[in-house]
Design a protein around this motif. Structure first.
Motif, mmCIF file in Angstrom:
data_model
loop_
_atom_site.group_PDB
_atom_site.id
_atom_site.type_symbol
_atom_site.label_atom_id
_atom_site.label_comp_id
_atom_site.label_asym_id
_atom_site.label_seq_id
_atom_site.Cartn_x
_atom_site.Cartn_y
_atom_site.Cartn_z
ATOM 1 N N UNK A 182 0.835 -1.196 0.000
ATOM 2 C CA UNK A 182 0.000 0.000 0.000
ATOM 3 C C UNK A 182 0.873 1.250 0.000
ATOM 4 N N UNK A 183 1.905 1.271 0.862
ATOM 5 C CA UNK A 183 2.812 2.427 0.884
ATOM 6 C C UNK A 183 3.504 2.592 -0.460
ATOM 7 N N UNK A 184 3.890 1.494 -1.105
ATOM 8 C CA UNK A 184 4.561 1.581 -2.396
ATOM 9 C C UNK A 184 3.638 2.146 -3.471
ATOM 10 N N UNK A 188 4.368 5.488 -5.537
ATOM 11 C CA UNK A 188 4.354 5.506 -7.005
ATOM 12 C C UNK A 188 3.396 6.568 -7.523
ATOM 13 N N UNK A 189 2.265 6.735 -6.859
ATOM 14 C CA UNK A 189 1.301 7.756 -7.275
ATOM 15 C C UNK A 189 1.934 9.146 -7.250
ATOM 16 N N UNK A 190 2.605 9.480 -6.161
ATOM 17 C CA UNK A 190 3.212 10.808 -6.061
ATOM 18 C C UNK A 190 4.372 10.970 -7.050
ATOM 19 N N UNK A 219 10.133 4.910 2.439
ATOM 20 C CA UNK A 219 10.712 4.522 3.722
ATOM 21 C C UNK A 219 9.723 3.690 4.537
ATOM 22 N N UNK A 220 8.462 4.115 4.578
ATOM 23 C CA UNK A 220 7.460 3.361 5.341
ATOM 24 C C UNK A 220 7.324 1.942 4.805
ATOM 25 N N UNK A 221 7.429 1.782 3.492
ATOM 26 C CA UNK A 221 7.320 0.439 2.907
ATOM 27 C C UNK A 221 8.491 -0.438 3.342
#
Length: 277
Positions: A182-184, A188-190, A219-221
């Motif tokens: 989800x974080x990735x 990728x969206x941004x 980083x969160x991912x």
């Protein structure tokens, strides 16, 4: 620090073979953050150095992707029922109504996962370096897609959740694995959309730029990935299915460094390397 102070590994010496995949993974995490910082800090020195540092940045990301696969191949993949020929054959027999012997394709997959990930790491670095040329129309979209390719090496974990109820028998892996992706997706969206600076140009040049948000969510991912790699290591130490070797871990990483260095050297010798993006 968290990886160095694992409770389950506290009684093992640092050179113990069981920890080799962990050190490969840790080196990938440290290197990708270090090279990213270096590229952003020193990219203003000259156009040639900007290209060189970002080539190193792309190479470090590929190195990290392969290092993650090394950790997966020893700590996570062998414990998946999806890669257990008996369990998968039984599952297919129940759902298809006829027996399928999965031992050969699964053995082939297990033997090829690291070589394929190695080739992907080198190929992704070549593609990302090529995206800095003047003829590349969509560099950020290409880089985002290329960086996502090594993530396909974790597909067995996703299939495990669909076929064998991963949430029930390994909730730690399930939660952190899907939260990581989800974080990735958010990162990728941004990276591709260039929001919010596209909406209000000039307002987010210092704080809130899409690339800053991209790094935060990346980083969160990695932080979530570290949790399930740690869980995999603790389970691995209880009953190691295989013994990692220096050649199959550190040897692979050193060979990858050599190949990535050759790729970067080749692109630095190309005249058209100074795209300003």
């Amino acid at each position: 620090c968290r990886l160095l102070l694992l409770r389950g590994a506290a009684e093992l010496p640092f050179h113990h073979p069981a920890l080799l995949p962990l050190w490969c993974y840790a080196s990938g995490v440290v290197l990708t953050f270090a090279m990213s910082c270096t590229a952003h800090v020193f990219s203003c020195l000259s156009l040639r150095l900007r290209a060189a540092f970002f080539y190193l940045d792309y190479a470090s990301i590929s190195y990290y992707g392969f290092a993650s696969t090394v950790a997966y191949s020893y700590y996570l993949l062998p414990r998946l029922r999806l890669l257990d020929a008996r369990a998968l054959s039984r599952y297919l027999q129940q759902h298809l109504g006829w027996y399928v012997d999965c031992s050969l394709p699964l053995a082939l997959y297990s033997s090829l996962v690291l070589p394929v990930a190695f080739v992907l790491a080198v190929t992704c670095t070549v593609a990302c370096c090529q995206s800095r040329s003047e003829c590349c129309a969509y560099p950020f979209a290409i880089r985002t897609f290329v960086f996502a390719m090594p993530l396909s090496m974790a597909c067995p974990i996703m299939l495990e959740s669909f076929l064998f109820d991963l949430r029930a028998h390994n909730p730690t892996l399930f939660v952190y694995f899907y939260r990581r992706y989800f974080w990735l997706l958010v990162a990728a969206f941004f990276n591709v959309s260039k929001i919010p600076e596209r909406i209000q140009p000039g307002r987010f040049d210092i704080v809130g730029h899409s690339h800053q948000l991209f790094h935060i969510f990346t980083f969160l991912s990695i932080y979530d990935q570290m949790h399930y790699v740690e869980e995999g290591l603790l389970n691995f130490l209880k009953a190691p299915p295989t013994t990692p070797t220096y050649l199959g871990t550190v040897g692979y990483m050193l060979l990858l460094i050599l190949c990535l260095g050759m790729v970067i050297r080749k692109f630095l010798n190309v005249a058209d390397l100074c795209k300003q993006d």
